[in-house]
Scaffold this motif. Structure first.
Motif, PDB file in Angstrom:
ATOM      1  N   VAL A  32      11.766   2.595  12.280  1.00 56.74           N
ATOM      2  CA  VAL A  32      10.883   1.292  11.400  1.00 56.74           C
ATOM      3  C   VAL A  32      11.267  -0.244  11.580  1.00 56.74           C
ATOM      4  CG1 VAL A  32      11.131   0.630   8.649  1.00 56.74           C
ATOM      5  CG2 VAL A  32      11.947   3.932   9.588  1.00 56.74           C
ATOM      6  N   ASP A  33       9.683  -0.003  11.653  1.00 57.18           N
ATOM      7  CA  ASP A  33       9.389  -2.409  11.544  1.00 57.18           C
ATOM      8  C   ASP A  33       9.621  -2.191  10.446  1.00 57.18           C
ATOM      9  OD1 ASP A  33       8.953  -4.060  13.227  1.00 57.18           O
ATOM     10  OD2 ASP A  33       7.074  -4.371  13.716  1.00 57.18           O
ATOM     11  N   LYS A  34       8.855  -2.173   9.521  1.00 54.35           N
ATOM     12  CA  LYS A  34       8.634  -3.017   8.951  1.00 54.35           C
ATOM     13  C   LYS A  34       7.765  -2.948   7.328  1.00 54.35           C
ATOM     14  CE  LYS A  34       4.175  -5.479  10.018  1.00 54.35           C
ATOM     15  NZ  LYS A  34       3.981  -7.210  10.405  1.00 54.35           N
ATOM     16  N   TYR A  35       8.310  -3.009   6.303  1.00 55.96           N
ATOM     17  CA  TYR A  35       7.863  -2.225   4.821  1.00 55.96           C
ATOM     18  C   TYR A  35       7.586  -2.947   3.380  1.00 55.96           C
ATOM     19  CZ  TYR A  35      12.727  -1.926   3.936  1.00 55.96           C
ATOM     20  OH  TYR A  35      14.327  -2.396   3.905  1.00 55.96           O
ATOM     21  N   ALA A  36       6.914  -2.524   2.826  1.00 59.37           N
ATOM     22  CA  ALA A  36       6.533  -2.961   1.483  1.00 59.37           C
ATOM     23  C   ALA A  36       7.960  -2.866   1.007  1.00 59.37           C
ATOM     24  CB  ALA A  36       4.961  -3.694   0.884  1.00 59.37           C
ATOM     25  N   PHE A  37       7.673  -3.476  -0.621  1.00 57.85           N
ATOM     26  CA  PHE A  37       9.099  -3.622  -1.563  1.00 57.85           C
ATOM     27  C   PHE A  37       8.371  -4.182  -2.588  1.00 57.85           C
ATOM     28  CE2 PHE A  37      13.166  -3.432  -4.398  1.00 57.85           C
ATOM     29  CZ  PHE A  37      13.136  -1.985  -4.191  1.00 57.85           C
ATOM     30  N   TYR A  88       9.742   4.772  -7.975  1.00 56.76           N
ATOM     31  CA  TYR A  88      10.223   6.038  -7.200  1.00 56.76           C
ATOM     32  C   TYR A  88      12.004   6.792  -7.388  1.00 56.76           C
ATOM     33  CZ  TYR A  88       6.143   5.711  -4.318  1.00 56.76           C
ATOM     34  OH  TYR A  88       5.114   5.326  -3.330  1.00 56.76           O
ATOM     35  N   ALA A  89      12.512   5.273  -7.600  1.00 60.25           N
ATOM     36  CA  ALA A  89      13.947   5.103  -7.921  1.00 60.25           C
ATOM     37  C   ALA A  89      14.223   6.224  -8.891  1.00 60.25           C
ATOM     38  CB  ALA A  89      14.717   4.048  -7.046  1.00 60.25           C
ATOM     39  N   ALA A  90      13.480   5.275 -10.187  1.00 60.51           N
ATOM     40  CA  ALA A  90      13.096   6.163 -11.567  1.00 60.51           C
ATOM     41  C   ALA A  90      13.349   7.213 -11.834  1.00 60.51           C
ATOM     42  CB  ALA A  90      12.504   4.976 -12.093  1.00 60.51           C
ATOM     43  N   GLU A 128      26.164  12.863  -0.517  1.00 60.11           N
ATOM     44  CA  GLU A 128      25.766  12.913  -1.875  1.00 60.11           C
ATOM     45  C   GLU A 128      25.819  11.796  -2.615  1.00 60.11           C
ATOM     46  OE1 GLU A 128      26.167  16.552  -4.851  1.00 60.11           O
ATOM     47  OE2 GLU A 128      25.771  16.760  -2.311  1.00 60.11           O
ATOM     48  N   GLY A 129      25.339  12.574  -3.988  1.00 53.70           N
ATOM     49  CA  GLY A 129      25.055  11.234  -4.520  1.00 53.70           C
ATOM     50  C   GLY A 129      24.303  10.003  -4.736  1.00 53.70           C
ATOM     51  N   PHE A 130      23.901   9.847  -3.710  1.00 52.00           N
ATOM     52  CA  PHE A 130      22.866   8.755  -3.300  1.00 52.00           C
ATOM     53  C   PHE A 130      20.944   9.676  -2.830  1.00 52.00           C
ATOM     54  CE2 PHE A 130      26.952   6.902  -3.081  1.00 52.00           C
ATOM     55  CZ  PHE A 130      27.227   5.481  -3.546  1.00 52.00           C
ATOM     56  N   GLY A 131      20.727   8.608  -2.663  1.00 48.17           N
ATOM     57  CA  GLY A 131      19.915   8.736  -2.508  1.00 48.17           C
ATOM     58  C   GLY A 131      18.394   7.606  -2.067  1.00 48.17           C
ATOM     59  N   ARG A 132      17.529   7.112  -0.503  1.00 49.97           N
ATOM     60  CA  ARG A 132      16.982   6.854  -0.190  1.00 49.97           C
ATOM     61  C   ARG A 132      15.401   6.487  -0.569  1.00 49.97           C
ATOM     62  NH1 ARG A 132      16.910   7.853   6.260  1.00 49.97           N
ATOM     63  NH2 ARG A 132      17.692   9.840   5.941  1.00 49.97           N
ATOM     64  N   ILE A 133      15.172   5.178  -0.956  1.00 50.50           N
ATOM     65  CA  ILE A 133      13.987   5.500  -1.969  1.00 50.50           C
ATOM     66  C   ILE A 133      12.916   4.958  -0.450  1.00 50.50           C
ATOM     67  CG2 ILE A 133      12.618   3.415  -3.464  1.00 50.50           C
ATOM     68  CD1 ILE A 133      15.931   2.362  -4.181  1.00 50.50           C
ATOM     69  N   PRO A 134      11.723   6.025  -0.633  1.00 51.27           N
ATOM     70  CA  PRO A 134      10.953   5.548  -0.014  1.00 51.27           C
ATOM     71  C   PRO A 134      10.165   4.466  -0.336  1.00 51.27           C
ATOM     72  CG  PRO A 134      10.932   7.453  -1.176  1.00 51.27           C
ATOM     73  CD  PRO A 134      11.623   6.978  -2.088  1.00 51.27           C
ATOM     74  N   VAL A 135       9.429   3.850   0.971  1.00 43.60           N
ATOM     75  CA  VAL A 135       8.365   2.585   1.160  1.00 43.60           C
ATOM     76  C   VAL A 135       7.484   3.173   1.696  1.00 43.60           C
ATOM     77  CG1 VAL A 135      10.810   1.258   0.746  1.00 43.60           C
ATOM     78  CG2 VAL A 135      10.448   1.946   2.990  1.00 43.60           C
ATOM     79  N   GLU A 172       3.802   4.291  20.549  1.00 41.00           N
ATOM     80  CA  GLU A 172       2.504   4.426  19.324  1.00 41.00           C
ATOM     81  C   GLU A 172       2.682   3.818  17.976  1.00 41.00           C
ATOM     82  OE1 GLU A 172       0.284   7.858  18.209  1.00 41.00           O
ATOM     83  OE2 GLU A 172       0.287   8.508  19.195  1.00 41.00           O
ATOM     84  N   ARG A 173       2.491   3.315  17.749  1.00 40.13           N
ATOM     85  CA  ARG A 173       2.804   2.673  15.928  1.00 40.13           C
ATOM     86  C   ARG A 173       2.008   4.110  14.933  1.00 40.13           C
ATOM     87  NH1 ARG A 173       5.032  -1.872  14.545  1.00 40.13           N
ATOM     88  NH2 ARG A 173       4.365  -3.228  12.608  1.00 40.13           N
ATOM     89  N   ILE A 174       2.711   3.896  14.029  1.00 42.51           N
ATOM     90  CA  ILE A 174       2.366   4.581  12.968  1.00 42.51           C
ATOM     91  C   ILE A 174       2.975   4.011  11.813  1.00 42.51           C
ATOM     92  CG2 ILE A 174       3.022   6.776  14.227  1.00 42.51           C
ATOM     93  CD1 ILE A 174       5.293   6.834  11.998  1.00 42.51           C
ATOM     94  N   TYR A 175       1.960   4.531  10.620  1.00 42.49           N
ATOM     95  CA  TYR A 175       2.055   3.843   8.631  1.00 42.49           C
ATOM     96  C   TYR A 175       2.353   4.337   8.110  1.00 42.49           C
ATOM     97  CZ  TYR A 175       1.051   2.182   4.636  1.00 42.49           C
ATOM     98  OH  TYR A 175       0.347   1.812   3.193  1.00 42.49           O
ATOM     99  N   GLY A 176       3.326   4.579   7.362  1.00 37.98           N
ATOM    100  CA  GLY A 176       3.174   5.764   6.271  1.00 37.98           C
ATOM    101  C   GLY A 176       4.561   5.281   5.403  1.00 37.98           C
ATOM    102  N   TYR A 177       5.056   6.966   5.072  1.00 40.74           N
ATOM    103  CA  TYR A 177       6.297   7.215   4.058  1.00 40.74           C
ATOM    104  C   TYR A 177       7.341   7.017   4.689  1.00 40.74           C
ATOM    105  CZ  TYR A 177       6.750   8.139  -0.749  1.00 40.74           C
ATOM    106  OH  TYR A 177       6.872   8.313  -2.133  1.00 40.74           O
ATOM    107  N   LEU A 178       7.761   5.766   4.385  1.00 44.05           N
ATOM    108  CA  LEU A 178       9.247   6.083   5.164  1.00 44.05           C
ATOM    109  C   LEU A 178      10.200   5.710   4.766  1.00 44.05           C
ATOM    110  CD1 LEU A 178       7.824   3.068   8.266  1.00 44.05           C
ATOM    111  CD2 LEU A 178       8.509   5.896   8.365  1.00 44.05           C
ATOM    112  N   PRO A 179      11.955   5.499   4.897  1.00 45.05           N
ATOM    113  CA  PRO A 179      13.019   5.891   4.644  1.00 45.05           C
ATOM    114  C   PRO A 179      13.043   3.863   4.496  1.00 45.05           C
ATOM    115  CG  PRO A 179      14.057   6.232   6.234  1.00 45.05           C
ATOM    116  CD  PRO A 179      11.825   6.255   6.283  1.00 45.05           C
ATOM    117  N   MET A 180      14.250   3.302   3.574  1.00 51.89           N
ATOM    118  CA  MET A 180      14.845   2.006   4.069  1.00 51.89           C
ATOM    119  C   MET A 180      15.929   2.075   4.600  1.00 51.89           C
ATOM    120  SD  MET A 180      14.502   0.576  -0.043  1.00 51.89           S
ATOM    121  CE  MET A 180      15.405  -1.151   0.246  1.00 51.89           C
TER     122      MET A 180
END
Length: 359
Positions: A37-42, A49-51, A66-73, A91-99
């Motif tokens: 993962v190179d960079k992502y928007a927050f 997404y978290a709420a 367990e009990g935790f989550g990774r917020i998609p970005v 290859e460079r890709i763009y899409g839905y990634l984890p933090m």
């Protein structure tokens, strides 16, 4: 040798509880690729997404302890290992990634411009989130606009389909659209699109501190602070598009407009701590907006190419307009990520700033 990923995780029960964990990724299987993962928007959209992580299955995209989550970005990454005959290292890709620093995707339905992650745990989830662009073959890709693509692209797509839903239903007979959390980027995109439609007034609701900024974007006909709701004409027929999820604001608006409110649409939860169970309200029952539903309808009506043509023209127009108000701020490393996450969670960020993060 197995790859170790660094993951930012948050408690599903208390979003303020967060930590960095190390995860040993399994060796790649046939068809899988390892993406750095190179960079992502927050943005406040990620707080939504978290709420709504449980209700809308956002926690299910990227497994966590367990009990935790990774917020998609939304962001960019580079393939650093591949067991796919179609996706090459580099290859460079763009899409839905984890933090996270890394993620494993199973490339399927590979086309020149895209592929779908076919990992079994993602099969029940909305396919729009499972698609990845191969940027080397994407005619809309602009290397100089990567930040804007991450920060605004997914939110503007949501805005595009909100605007489309309302227009498709003749605005439910209303004369105005009221958007809460008017400074949020999804609301700004929606307001931009609505401002191009004749005979519809666009009204923004925001905090007093953000009122001047929202007015200066030029997207709204009127901007009203949350404590000024009573100043709006109670007999004005409206559609309410709720980006905030604030139970108090929703209650105030429904009680103020009552039957003059023709449609109530829940999109986001930027005021995540003010959510709650509400008593029955006057006017229409709030309806949760889920973009993939409208996307599916328009795919049937227009086809994928038809959607892209319509969306692309409006995206380019919006992109030109944001240069006047958005400043891009970069954050690097664990400390920056944690700091910006908590600031976004508590609403301490400046609406004109767009945050791009990387480990």
């Amino acid at each position: 040798m197995s790859q170790v990923s660094t993951d930012f995780v948050v408690s599903r029960q208390d979003l303020r509880v967060h930590k960095m964990v190390k995860t040993t990724l399994p060796d790649l299987e046939a068809g899988e690729v390892l993406v750095a993962v190179d960079k992502y928007a927050f943005t406040s959209n990620n707080i939504t997404y978290a709420a709504f992580g449980e209700a809308m299955q956002y926690w299910n995209f990227f497994p966590a302890p367990e009990g935790f989550g990774r917020i998609p970005v939304w962001g960019f990454g580079d393939v650093v290992a591949s067991q796919s005959g179609d996706i090459a290292v580099g290859e460079r890709i763009y899409g839905y990634l984890p933090m996270s620093s890394h993620v494993v995707l199973k490339a399927d339905r590979v086309k020149l411009q895209s592929f779908v992650d076919a990992s079994p745990h993602r099969a029940p989830l909305a396919v729009v989130y499972n698609q990845y662009a191969r940027v080397a073959h994407d005619p809309t890709y602009d290397k100089t606009r990567e930040a804007e693509q991450c920060l605004l692209g997914p939110l503007f797509k949501t805005a595009f389909f909100i605007d489309d839903l309302l227009a498709d239903n003749n605005f439910f007979g209303a004369k105005a659209v009221v958007l809460s959390s008017a400074s949020s980027k999804t609301a700004l995109g929606t307001a931009f699109l609505l401002s191009k439609r004749p005979d519809i007034e666009v009204i923004g609701l925001t905090s007093p501190g953000n009122k001047t900024f929202v007015e200066n974007t030029g997207y709204y006909d009127r901007v009203v602070a949350y404590d000024e709701i009573a100043s709006l004409e109670a007999d004005l027929s409206i559609v309410f598009v709720d980006m905030a999820g604030n139970a108090g604001v929703i209650t105030d608006l429904h009680n103020h407009f009552r039957d003059a409110m023709k449609y109530s649409c829940v999109v986001g939860g930027t005021h995540w701590e003010a959510r709650g169970v509400r008593k029955p309200l006057p006017g229409p029952k709030p309806d949760f907006f889920f973009a993939p539903t409208q996307i599916a309808k328009r795919t049937k009506d227009w086809g994928s190419d038809g959607i892209q043509q319509r969306y692309g023209a409006k995206w380019q127009a919006f992109l030109k307009s944001v240069d006047g108000w958005m400043n891009i701020v970069s954050g690097h490393g664990v400390t920056d990520i944690q700091h910006i996450y908590l600031d976004m969670l508590d609403g301490r960020v400046h609406p004109e700033e767009g945050y791009m993060l990387s480990l």
